[in-house]
Design an enzyme around this catalytic site. Sequence first.
Site, short mmCIF file in Angstrom:
data_model
loop_
_atom_site.label_atom_id
_atom_site.label_comp_id
_atom_site.label_asym_id
_atom_site.label_seq_id
_atom_site.Cartn_x
_atom_site.Cartn_y
_atom_site.Cartn_z
N GLY A 179 0.83 -1.20 0.00
CA GLY A 179 0.00 0.00 0.00
C GLY A 179 0.86 1.24 0.00
O GLY A 179 2.01 1.22 0.46
N GLN A 192 2.63 9.97 1.51
CA GLN A 192 3.97 9.38 1.69
C GLN A 192 4.95 9.83 0.62
O GLN A 192 6.16 9.62 0.76
CB GLN A 192 3.89 7.85 1.70
N CYS A 202 5.68 -0.37 7.33
CA CYS A 202 5.29 0.84 6.62
C CYS A 202 6.48 1.31 5.80
O CYS A 202 7.61 1.32 6.30
CB CYS A 202 4.89 1.93 7.61
N LEU A 203 6.24 1.69 4.55
CA LEU A 203 7.34 2.13 3.69
C LEU A 203 8.00 3.40 4.22
O LEU A 203 9.13 3.71 3.85
CB LEU A 203 6.84 2.35 2.25
N HIS A 214 -4.54 1.28 7.64
CA HIS A 214 -3.18 1.85 7.74
C HIS A 214 -3.03 3.03 6.78
O HIS A 214 -2.55 4.10 7.17
CB HIS A 214 -2.16 0.74 7.43
N GLU A 215 -3.47 2.84 5.53
CA GLU A 215 -3.31 3.91 4.53
C GLU A 215 -4.23 5.09 4.84
O GLU A 215 -3.85 6.24 4.64
CB GLU A 215 -3.59 3.37 3.12
N HIS A 253 -2.66 7.44 7.12
CA HIS A 253 -1.69 8.33 6.46
C HIS A 253 -2.37 9.59 5.94
O HIS A 253 -1.78 10.68 5.97
CB HIS A 253 -1.04 7.62 5.26
NI NI Z 1 2.48 3.26 5.88
#
Ligand code: NI
Length: 177
Positions: free
Chosen positions: A46, A51, A94-95, A136-137, A140
Amino acid sequence: MAVRTILHYPDKRLRIPGKPVEDFGESFQALVDDMAETMYAAPGVGLAATQIGVALQLFIVDVSTGEDEPSDLRVFANPVITEKIDSISWEEGCLSFPGVQEDVKRAERVKVKAQDRNGAPFELETDGLLAIAIQHELDHLDGKLMIDHLSPLKRRMVHRAMLKRAAGGGHSMDEAV
Ligand code: NI
């Protein structure tokens, strides 16, 4: 298409909430393509627009396993969770937190309303990894990060680890290749 730079914690831009998507035209389509390329290159399941420093209510998800399964790219613009059912603890990454894996408590099942990449509204009820990824997204897009869900002790540990990584980041192999 181009791979964009993924912001890492504690970059302050990760805390800027996304504005509603109003224009689903050419530049929006190019943004979605860039996000997909960036997510697959990472690789991740995702990616939120916030991000990559784009403050829009937009994220993409692909929870297909890859190997013998076709890709399943889903685009969520202006998403809203309308119902949360039961709860589950899930080890998340998480990226924006490379190398960090922590248990986060989430709803097990969610109902979500959003618009697809053409602006067409849709509703979805789901569980498993897709439900976790959506929550999660969506965090963000509100400038909320996985670290915010952790206990004070864990939060401090992750914060320190990320600062250390940021300090040495310019010389790591990750940055060089
Ligand atoms: Ni993330």
